[in-house]
Scaffold this active site. Structure first.
Site, PDB file in Angstrom:
ATOM      1  N   TYR A 129      -2.714   2.568  12.423  1.00 20.02           N
ATOM      2  CA  TYR A 129      -3.198   3.983  11.833  1.00 20.02           C
ATOM      3  C   TYR A 129      -4.672   3.996  11.613  1.00 20.02           C
ATOM      4  O   TYR A 129      -5.392   2.969  11.360  1.00 20.02           O
ATOM      5  CB  TYR A 129      -2.814   4.101  10.412  1.00 20.02           C
ATOM      6  N   LYS A 140     -13.001   1.880  11.427  1.00 20.37           N
ATOM      7  CA  LYS A 140     -11.592   2.401  11.855  1.00 20.37           C
ATOM      8  C   LYS A 140     -12.007   2.798  13.396  1.00 20.37           C
ATOM      9  O   LYS A 140     -10.913   2.499  14.156  1.00 20.37           O
ATOM     10  CB  LYS A 140     -11.209   3.620  11.004  1.00 20.37           C
ATOM     11  N   TYR A 196     -16.684   3.212   6.698  1.00 16.03           N
ATOM     12  CA  TYR A 196     -15.281   3.203   6.884  1.00 16.03           C
ATOM     13  C   TYR A 196     -14.737   3.948   8.223  1.00 16.03           C
ATOM     14  O   TYR A 196     -14.039   3.197   8.951  1.00 16.03           O
ATOM     15  CB  TYR A 196     -14.697   3.810   5.596  1.00 16.03           C
ATOM     16  N   THR A 255      -9.650   0.205   2.814  1.00 13.34           N
ATOM     17  CA  THR A 255      -9.485   1.574   2.750  1.00 13.34           C
ATOM     18  C   THR A 255     -10.633   2.026   1.400  1.00 13.34           C
ATOM     19  O   THR A 255     -10.399   3.563   1.134  1.00 13.34           O
ATOM     20  CB  THR A 255      -8.158   2.138   2.359  1.00 13.34           C
ATOM     21  N   GLY A 274       0.828  -1.031  -0.043  1.00 15.06           N
ATOM     22  CA  GLY A 274       0.047  -0.180  -0.160  1.00 15.06           C
ATOM     23  C   GLY A 274       0.826   1.356  -0.029  1.00 15.06           C
ATOM     24  O   GLY A 274       2.212   1.203  -0.091  1.00 15.06           O
ATOM     25  N   GLN A 275       0.146   2.552  -0.099  1.00 19.07           N
ATOM     26  CA  GLN A 275       0.992   3.582   0.125  1.00 19.07           C
ATOM     27  C   GLN A 275       1.856   3.875   1.225  1.00 19.07           C
ATOM     28  O   GLN A 275       3.190   4.028   1.047  1.00 19.07           O
ATOM     29  CB  GLN A 275      -0.147   4.766   0.158  1.00 19.07           C
ATOM     30  N   LEU A 295      -5.831 -10.132   6.511  1.00 22.80           N
ATOM     31  CA  LEU A 295      -6.914  -9.622   7.561  1.00 22.80           C
ATOM     32  C   LEU A 295      -8.438  -9.789   7.409  1.00 22.80           C
ATOM     33  O   LEU A 295      -8.860  -9.675   8.487  1.00 22.80           O
ATOM     34  CB  LEU A 295      -6.525  -8.108   7.541  1.00 22.80           C
ATOM     35  N   THR A 316      -7.982   7.311  10.983  1.00 20.35           N
ATOM     36  CA  THR A 316      -8.011   8.339  10.085  1.00 20.35           C
ATOM     37  C   THR A 316      -9.027   9.521  10.785  1.00 20.35           C
ATOM     38  O   THR A 316      -9.857   9.382  11.620  1.00 20.35           O
ATOM     39  CB  THR A 316      -9.241   7.739   8.978  1.00 20.35           C
TER      40      THR A 316
HETATM   41  N1  NAP Z   1      -5.548   6.527   2.205  1.00 21.82           N
HETATM   42  C1  NAP Z   1      -5.974   7.587   2.891  1.00 21.82           C
HETATM   43  O1  NAP Z   1      -6.391   8.812   2.257  1.00 21.82           O
HETATM   44  C2  NAP Z   1      -6.110   7.335   4.443  1.00 21.82           C
HETATM   45  C3  NAP Z   1      -6.420   8.442   5.244  1.00 21.82           C
HETATM   46  C4  NAP Z   1      -6.534   8.261   6.590  1.00 21.82           C
HETATM   47  C5  NAP Z   1      -6.212   7.159   7.122  1.00 21.82           C
HETATM   48  N2  NAP Z   1      -5.553   5.879   6.322  1.00 21.82           N
HETATM   49  C6  NAP Z   1      -5.146   4.793   6.852  1.00 21.82           C
HETATM   50  O2  NAP Z   1      -3.740   4.989   6.650  1.00 21.82           O
HETATM   51  C7  NAP Z   1      -3.516   3.432   6.842  1.00 21.82           C
HETATM   52  C8  NAP Z   1      -2.527   3.076   5.291  1.00 21.82           C
HETATM   53  O3  NAP Z   1      -3.584   3.458   4.285  1.00 21.82           O
HETATM   54  P1  NAP Z   1      -3.064   3.499   2.658  1.00 21.82           P
HETATM   55  O4  NAP Z   1      -3.409   4.688   2.109  1.00 21.82           O
HETATM   56  O5  NAP Z   1      -1.321   3.257   2.812  1.00 21.82           O
HETATM   57  O6  NAP Z   1      -3.923   2.355   2.198  1.00 21.82           O
HETATM   58  P2  NAP Z   1      -3.631   1.710   0.881  1.00 21.82           P
HETATM   59  O7  NAP Z   1      -2.763   2.255   0.076  1.00 21.82           O
HETATM   60  O8  NAP Z   1      -4.926   1.135   0.481  1.00 21.82           O
HETATM   61  O9  NAP Z   1      -3.138  -0.080   1.102  1.00 21.82           O
HETATM   62  C9  NAP Z   1      -3.874  -0.974   1.979  1.00 21.82           C
HETATM   63  C10 NAP Z   1      -2.820  -2.035   2.316  1.00 21.82           C
HETATM   64  O10 NAP Z   1      -3.971  -3.064   2.933  1.00 21.82           O
HETATM   65  C11 NAP Z   1      -3.818  -3.977   2.422  1.00 21.82           C
HETATM   66  N3  NAP Z   1      -4.822  -5.013   2.558  1.00 21.82           N
HETATM   67  C12 NAP Z   1      -6.154  -4.642   2.038  1.00 21.82           C
HETATM   68  N4  NAP Z   1      -7.086  -5.901   2.706  1.00 21.82           N
HETATM   69  C13 NAP Z   1      -6.073  -6.743   3.236  1.00 21.82           C
HETATM   70  C14 NAP Z   1      -6.309  -8.095   3.513  1.00 21.82           C
HETATM   71  N5  NAP Z   1      -7.652  -8.338   3.836  1.00 21.82           N
HETATM   72  N6  NAP Z   1      -5.120  -8.750   3.981  1.00 21.82           N
HETATM   73  C15 NAP Z   1      -3.935  -8.097   4.104  1.00 21.82           C
HETATM   74  N7  NAP Z   1      -3.849  -7.111   3.739  1.00 21.82           N
HETATM   75  C16 NAP Z   1      -4.589  -6.136   3.010  1.00 21.82           C
HETATM   76  C17 NAP Z   1      -3.510  -3.838   0.862  1.00 21.82           C
HETATM   77  O11 NAP Z   1      -2.990  -5.025   0.262  1.00 21.82           O
HETATM   78  P3  NAP Z   1      -3.667  -5.203  -1.568  1.00 21.82           P
HETATM   79  O12 NAP Z   1      -3.250  -3.937  -2.302  1.00 21.82           O
HETATM   80  O13 NAP Z   1      -2.709  -6.388  -1.693  1.00 21.82           O
HETATM   81  O14 NAP Z   1      -4.912  -5.401  -1.319  1.00 21.82           O
HETATM   82  C18 NAP Z   1      -2.549  -2.790   1.023  1.00 21.82           C
HETATM   83  O15 NAP Z   1      -1.270  -3.152   1.211  1.00 21.82           O
HETATM   84  C19 NAP Z   1      -4.543   2.718   6.892  1.00 21.82           C
HETATM   85  O16 NAP Z   1      -4.764   2.389   8.103  1.00 21.82           O
HETATM   86  C20 NAP Z   1      -5.917   3.684   6.342  1.00 21.82           C
HETATM   87  O17 NAP Z   1      -6.928   3.294   7.089  1.00 21.82           O
HETATM   88  C21 NAP Z   1      -5.467   6.168   5.159  1.00 21.82           C
END
Ligand code: NAP
Length: 296
Positions: free
Chosen positions: A98, A128, A124, A61, A10-11, A36, A100
């Protein structure tokens, strides 16, 4: 010190891997080696790795899809963290996670603190928040970083969407009445490792919940305008629209500025200004796409 990181692709996970300090013995796990959505498998994975710290960068996400996949979102964002945090408790490991700005309804006019009342308006956000509460109940030895508007040079995010849309037309409509803090995953990764360092030095009294976003606040329209200013694409017109003109299945908080004072006071950590961070991310994309590339 042994560290287990869940979610490298992920990011945030990519950024954690990129800025990884060499001094730790770190193992990253992704699907299919960890799922997960199957929380019952997670205890054994944590116990068999025997880490001192588990960092969970994985999450469900897909904010809009969550409205129709509530059970799956809850499993991944609340049940799975609960199992991992409970396993950490068994082996005295620290659980880092993490959350949100979506835990807030966005009705405030002043930056939210960690003590502000939560009221998530989306599935969502609810999933969280349930994750935060489950972790805090499972183990004291946790650090939860609430972040917002995350973007990076990899993955799907607002910044990359803007660049894609700009290639297809001269006018882009962007919501101007939602404000928050765009946060560069790379900066959040740096803060994460700095906290791991601090905990490694014995900061046992610093566990808990922290807000961690880049400094400053803007709207999505302001964010988009900054992106095109920085790359000098003069032909793109960013038109301000209202939330009502861009309906989404999941409601977004109108105001999601997060006060990061607790992070500063406790760990002496501050994330850089969001505008500086956008410039660094764009520079990164230029390098990745090749210097002199016209499409960045
Ligand atoms: N993106 C935002 O704007 C934002 C804002 C506030 C908070 N956050 C929080 O920040 C954290 C990181 O977010 P991010 O933007 O880096 O998320 P992301 O880019 O969507 O990456 C999510 C990760 O979770 C993995 N994942 C999803 N389902 C899974 C499962 N069943 N088993 C194992 N892995 C799984 C994905 O793997 P695959 O790609 O292989 O599915 C990916 O590696 C999260 O806790 C998110 O809630 C994000």
């Amino acid at each position: 010190m042994k560290i287990l990181v869940v979610g490298r692709v992920g990011q945030l996970g990519s950024a954690l891997a990129e800025v990884l300090p060499g001094r730790y013995e770190t193992k990253f796990l992704d699907q299919p080696d960890i799922d997960l959505a199957a929380p019952s498998s997670l205890r054994e994975i944590v116990l068999s790795s025997r880490p001192a710290v588990v960092i969970n960068a994985a999450a469900y996400t897909a904010v809009d899809r969550a409205e129709s996949e509530a059970a799956l979102a809850h499993t991944i964002n609340a049940e799975a963290p609960l199992v991992m945090a409970s396993a950490c408790k068994e082996i005295d490991a620290v659980f880092m996670h993490y959350s949100t700005d979506f835990v807030f309804d966005g009705a405030s006019g002043v930056p939210y603190t960690e003590n502000s009342p939560t009221a998530p308006a989306s599935v969502y956000g609810q999933s969280k928040l349930a994750g935060e509460e489950a972790i805090a109940a499972a183990t004291e030895r946790h650090v939860i970083l609430r972040t917002a508007w995350l973007y990076s040079s990899v993955g799907h995010n607002f910044l990359k969407t803007m660049l894609r849309l700009a290639e297809g037309g001269s006018e882009i409509r962007v919501v101007a009445d939602q404000v928050g803090s765009p946060t560069y995953a790379w900066d959040l990764a740096q803060v994460t490792w700095a906290i791991v360092d601090a905990l490694g030095r014995g900061s046992e009294d610093r566990f808990g919940l922290y807000h961690a976003v880049n400094a400053g606040v803007t709207s999505w329209h302001g964010f988009a305008t900054k992106i095109f200013d920085l790359i000098g694409w003069k032909g793109v017109r960013v038109r301000a629209i209202s939330t009502e003109e861009y309906p989404t299945p999941a409601p977004r908080p109108r105001f999601s500025a997060l006060s990061c004072e607790r992070l500063r006071q406790t760990f002496d950590l501050t994330l850089p200004d969001w505008q500086d961070a956008v410039a660094r991310c764009l520079q990164r994309l230029r390098v990745e796409n090749g210097a002199g590339s016209t499409s960045l």
